[in-house]
Design a protein around this motif. Structure first.
Motif, PDB file in Angstrom:
ATOM      1  N   ILE A 279       0.834  -1.204   0.000  1.00 58.76           N
ATOM      2  CA  ILE A 279       0.000   0.000   0.000  1.00 58.76           C
ATOM      3  C   ILE A 279       0.870   1.255   0.000  1.00 58.76           C
ATOM      4  CG2 ILE A 279      -1.655   1.336   1.370  1.00 58.76           C
ATOM      5  CD1 ILE A 279      -2.942  -1.320   2.195  1.00 58.76           C
ATOM      6  N   GLN A 280       1.958   1.233   0.774  1.00 58.30           N
ATOM      7  CA  GLN A 280       2.867   2.383   0.790  1.00 58.30           C
ATOM      8  C   GLN A 280       3.533   2.583  -0.571  1.00 58.30           C
ATOM      9  OE1 GLN A 280       5.414   2.655   4.478  1.00 58.30           O
ATOM     10  NE2 GLN A 280       4.279   0.804   5.042  1.00 58.30           N
ATOM     11  N   ALA A 281       3.829   1.489  -1.258  1.00 61.42           N
ATOM     12  CA  ALA A 281       4.411   1.596  -2.599  1.00 61.42           C
ATOM     13  C   ALA A 281       3.400   2.191  -3.578  1.00 61.42           C
ATOM     14  CB  ALA A 281       4.867   0.217  -3.078  1.00 61.42           C
ATOM     15  N   LEU A 282       2.154   1.753  -3.473  1.00 53.95           N
ATOM     16  CA  LEU A 282       1.116   2.254  -4.377  1.00 53.95           C
ATOM     17  C   LEU A 282       0.812   3.728  -4.115  1.00 53.95           C
ATOM     18  CD1 LEU A 282      -1.335  -0.796  -4.525  1.00 53.95           C
ATOM     19  CD2 LEU A 282       0.400  -0.102  -6.190  1.00 53.95           C
ATOM     20  N   ALA A 283       1.073   4.187  -2.892  1.00 58.21           N
ATOM     21  CA  ALA A 283       0.880   5.610  -2.584  1.00 58.21           C
ATOM     22  C   ALA A 283       1.776   6.468  -3.471  1.00 58.21           C
ATOM     23  CB  ALA A 283       1.180   5.870  -1.109  1.00 58.21           C
TER      24      ALA A 283
ATOM     25  N   ARG B 298       1.258   9.250 -10.415  1.00 56.36           N
ATOM     26  CA  ARG B 298       1.399   9.381 -11.870  1.00 56.36           C
ATOM     27  C   ARG B 298       0.580   8.363 -12.655  1.00 56.36           C
ATOM     28  NH1 ARG B 298       7.561  10.962 -13.623  1.00 56.36           N
ATOM     29  NH2 ARG B 298       7.753  12.845 -12.352  1.00 56.36           N
ATOM     30  N   HIS B 299       0.083   7.348 -11.980  1.00 58.26           N
ATOM     31  CA  HIS B 299      -0.651   6.290 -12.680  1.00 58.26           C
ATOM     32  C   HIS B 299      -1.972   6.013 -11.964  1.00 58.26           C
ATOM     33  CE1 HIS B 299       2.912   5.325 -15.113  1.00 58.26           C
ATOM     34  NE2 HIS B 299       3.607   5.483 -13.995  1.00 58.26           N
ATOM     35  N   LYS B 300      -2.969   5.653 -12.747  1.00 58.09           N
ATOM     36  CA  LYS B 300      -4.280   5.333 -12.196  1.00 58.09           C
ATOM     37  C   LYS B 300      -4.271   3.872 -11.765  1.00 58.09           C
ATOM     38  CE  LYS B 300      -9.158   6.205 -13.235  1.00 58.09           C
ATOM     39  NZ  LYS B 300     -10.106   6.624 -14.309  1.00 58.09           N
ATOM     40  N   VAL B 301      -4.205   3.631 -10.461  1.00 58.68           N
ATOM     41  CA  VAL B 301      -4.083   2.266  -9.959  1.00 58.68           C
ATOM     42  C   VAL B 301      -5.199   1.941  -8.973  1.00 58.68           C
ATOM     43  CG1 VAL B 301      -1.586   2.154 -10.266  1.00 58.68           C
ATOM     44  CG2 VAL B 301      -2.528   2.965  -8.095  1.00 58.68           C
ATOM     45  N   GLY B 302      -5.483   0.660  -8.859  1.00 57.40           N
ATOM     46  CA  GLY B 302      -6.433   0.156  -7.878  1.00 57.40           C
ATOM     47  C   GLY B 302      -5.874  -1.111  -7.268  1.00 57.40           C
TER      48      GLY B 302
ATOM     49  N   GLU C 108      -8.410   0.947   5.828  1.00 57.60           N
ATOM     50  CA  GLU C 108      -8.229   2.323   6.295  1.00 57.60           C
ATOM     51  C   GLU C 108      -6.938   2.930   5.743  1.00 57.60           C
ATOM     52  OE1 GLU C 108     -10.214   4.408   8.004  1.00 57.60           O
ATOM     53  OE2 GLU C 108     -11.722   2.849   7.667  1.00 57.60           O
ATOM     54  N   GLU C 109      -5.873   2.127   5.674  1.00 54.19           N
ATOM     55  CA  GLU C 109      -4.609   2.612   5.114  1.00 54.19           C
ATOM     56  C   GLU C 109      -4.803   3.045   3.665  1.00 54.19           C
ATOM     57  OE1 GLU C 109      -1.155   0.145   5.476  1.00 54.19           O
ATOM     58  OE2 GLU C 109      -1.599  -0.388   7.558  1.00 54.19           O
ATOM     59  N   ALA C 110      -5.496   2.212   2.896  1.00 51.02           N
ATOM     60  CA  ALA C 110      -5.738   2.530   1.492  1.00 51.02           C
ATOM     61  C   ALA C 110      -6.599   3.787   1.365  1.00 51.02           C
ATOM     62  CB  ALA C 110      -6.407   1.348   0.794  1.00 51.02           C
ATOM     63  N   LYS C 111      -7.622   3.873   2.197  1.00 49.34           N
ATOM     64  CA  LYS C 111      -8.521   5.029   2.160  1.00 49.34           C
ATOM     65  C   LYS C 111      -7.783   6.315   2.508  1.00 49.34           C
ATOM     66  CE  LYS C 111     -12.910   6.682   4.118  1.00 49.34           C
ATOM     67  NZ  LYS C 111     -14.016   6.361   5.064  1.00 49.34           N
ATOM     68  N   SER C 112      -6.849   6.233   3.461  1.00 49.71           N
ATOM     69  CA  SER C 112      -6.136   7.428   3.924  1.00 49.71           C
ATOM     70  C   SER C 112      -5.252   8.043   2.845  1.00 49.71           C
ATOM     71  CB  SER C 112      -5.295   7.095   5.158  1.00 49.71           C
ATOM     72  OG  SER C 112      -4.199   6.255   4.810  1.00 49.71           O
TER      73      SER C 112
ATOM     74  N   ILE D 250      10.062  -0.811   0.207  1.00 54.12           N
ATOM     75  CA  ILE D 250       9.033  -0.098  -0.548  1.00 54.12           C
ATOM     76  C   ILE D 250       9.522   0.310  -1.935  1.00 54.12           C
ATOM     77  CG2 ILE D 250       7.561   1.967  -0.592  1.00 54.12           C
ATOM     78  CD1 ILE D 250       7.597   1.841   2.493  1.00 54.12           C
ATOM     79  N   LEU D 251      10.696   0.947  -2.016  1.00 55.08           N
ATOM     80  CA  LEU D 251      11.182   1.461  -3.299  1.00 55.08           C
ATOM     81  C   LEU D 251      11.327   0.373  -4.361  1.00 55.08           C
ATOM     82  CD1 LEU D 251      12.034   3.924  -4.886  1.00 55.08           C
ATOM     83  CD2 LEU D 251      14.382   3.601  -4.029  1.00 55.08           C
ATOM     84  N   PRO D 252      11.880  -0.821  -4.044  1.00 52.20           N
ATOM     85  CA  PRO D 252      11.950  -1.869  -5.068  1.00 52.20           C
ATOM     86  C   PRO D 252      10.567  -2.272  -5.597  1.00 52.20           C
ATOM     87  CG  PRO D 252      13.440  -2.380  -3.271  1.00 52.20           C
ATOM     88  CD  PRO D 252      12.598  -1.227  -2.808  1.00 52.20           C
ATOM     89  N   LEU D 253       9.561  -2.287  -4.718  1.00 52.51           N
ATOM     90  CA  LEU D 253       8.197  -2.573  -5.170  1.00 52.51           C
ATOM     91  C   LEU D 253       7.712  -1.485  -6.119  1.00 52.51           C
ATOM     92  CD1 LEU D 253       6.391  -3.776  -1.886  1.00 52.51           C
ATOM     93  CD2 LEU D 253       6.967  -5.180  -3.871  1.00 52.51           C
ATOM     94  N   VAL D 254       7.995  -0.243  -5.761  1.00 49.82           N
ATOM     95  CA  VAL D 254       7.596   0.886  -6.606  1.00 49.82           C
ATOM     96  C   VAL D 254       8.201   0.744  -8.001  1.00 49.82           C
ATOM     97  CG1 VAL D 254       7.805   3.381  -6.956  1.00 49.82           C
ATOM     98  CG2 VAL D 254       7.278   2.478  -4.681  1.00 49.82           C
TER      99      VAL D 254
END
Length: 380
Positions: free
Chosen positions: A224-228, A233-237, A252-256, A331-335
């Motif tokens: 979730i932190q990577a997707l933040a 720049r990208h439309k993700v779900g 809640e993390e995703a919503k925040s 996180i960064l490698p996931l990003v």
């Protein structure tokens, strides 16, 4: 042959538990009588027959909600079953299970061959007191289980260090991976657009998928932190197929961060390919694994994989071929890996490679190897 399998949970959660049930079902198809003893997980029935496997569940003596684990020592139940049903062979799943410890002890008492199946790598929960207990359990009881085992099956050669750490002798260890029924995962690739819309995502959304328990060991917060960062720049779900103690916290993390997140809860296995068809990139951010059945299922659905390099995951994901491997708890490698797969052409190419790579894990081949191991001891 009459076989009793003792497993902490069966059917209540996905992943290795469902994988083990598939092994038992295929042994039943080959003419063996199969019983399974497990601990009740939430609303699971006390008895059911699934694909020919007789599953009985007992209430745990203690259930620790914070770590999602039930403790039980069904010594008399296992003793009674082995004697009543004239069991030839006992299987114990997960060296950290108190039910497995009970099964190993009673099998030795009754001089029945016992196979320990190690499904995961280094065990950690991230809660200091729980990790201390696990460490002590390893030093005492896991070593006791391996000493009582006739064979120790590991799902990947990458789990050899884990087996040796808990006292397994090399000549007892054999590698038999998990399997997958490829014919169950054959949806047409262009069906993904329909299924994506069905679960509430538009076609222009890059859907990141995960399937399994929603617990701390699975590292979903890192995803979730990577997707933040990616959503800037990208439309993700995010599609989370599963359930667990962290469900509401993750929602809640995703919503925040303004990330659209769909959590399915536990679904019928027959519907899993439909949900996976909606996924563009499958991500497994787990902190520990054995040989992930969820990754295997996503590969069978021709999905590119981003996964942490834990346990036997590198047996499935070839870095740069059908996906990318990342260090755990990062996180960064996931990003970077997910960003690389915003390219549709690259996703399609890697997805095709995923399907090719998974074909060697067909259940027909795997169950024959396991059955040969069983017959070798009964013959003695």
């Amino acid at each position: 042959m009459k076989i009793l399998s003792v497993v902490p949970y069966l059917m209540g959660v996905r992943g290795s538990n469902v994988d083990h049930l598939q092994l038992l079902a295929r042994l039943h198809q080959k003419g063996h009588d199969i019983w399974a003893l497990a601990t009740i997980f939430k609303s699971d029935p006390k008895h059911e027959i699934v694909d020919g496997v007789n599953i009985f569940r007992i209430n745990p003596l203690i259930y620790i909600n914070k770590i999602d684990y039930g403790i039980s020592f069904p010594l008399y139940t296992i003793y009674k079953w082995i004697k009543t049903y004239k069991i030839d062979y006992v299987l114990g799943v997960m060296e950290m299970g108190t039910t497995t410890l009970s099964a190993a002890f009673i099998s030795a008492l009754l001089k029945k061959p016992f196979i320990l199946i190690i499904q995961g790598s280094v065990r950690t929960i991230g809660i200091w007191w729980a990790d201390i207990i696990l460490k002590l359990y390893d030093l005492i009881f896991s070593r006791m289980i391996t000493s009582l085992s006739t064979h120790i099956v590991i799902l990947s050669s990458k789990l050899m260090d884990r087996a040796l750490y808990i006292g397994a002798l090399r000549d007892k260890i054999c590698v038999i991976p998990s399997g997958i029924d490829l014919k169950d995962f054959t949806l047409e690739a262009n069906d993904s657009i329909d299924y994506k819309e069905m679960i509430g995502f538009s076609d222009d959304v890059l859907v990141i998928g995960y399937c399994g328990r929603l617990v701390s060991l699975k590292g979903i917060s890192f995803l979730i932190q990577a997707l933040a960062q990616i959503k800037e720049r990208h439309k993700v779900g995010l599609l989370l197929i599963g359930d667990g103690t962290l469900r509401h916290r993750l929602e809640e993390e995703a919503k925040s961060i303004g990330l659209r997140c769909k959590v399915t809860g536990w679904i019928e296995r027959s519907k899993l390919p439909h949900y996976l068809a909606a996924v563009d990139v499958y991500v497994s951010p787990s902190l520990t694994e054995g040989l992930s059945i969820s990754i295997m299922e996503a590969m069978a659905m021709q999905k590119p994989i981003v996964a942490t390099d834990v346990g036997g995951t590198s047996d499935l994901v070839k870095d740069g071929v059908n996906g990318f491997l990342c260090p755990p708890a990062s996180i960064l490698p996931l990003v970077n890996a997910i960003k690389a797969l915003t390219d549709k052409e690259k996703r399609l190419k890697m997805g095709i490679e995923s399907r090719k790579l998974i074909e060697r894990f067909d259940w027909g081949k795997i169950v024959n190897r396991f059955e040969s191991l069983l017959r070798s001891d009964v013959a003695k």
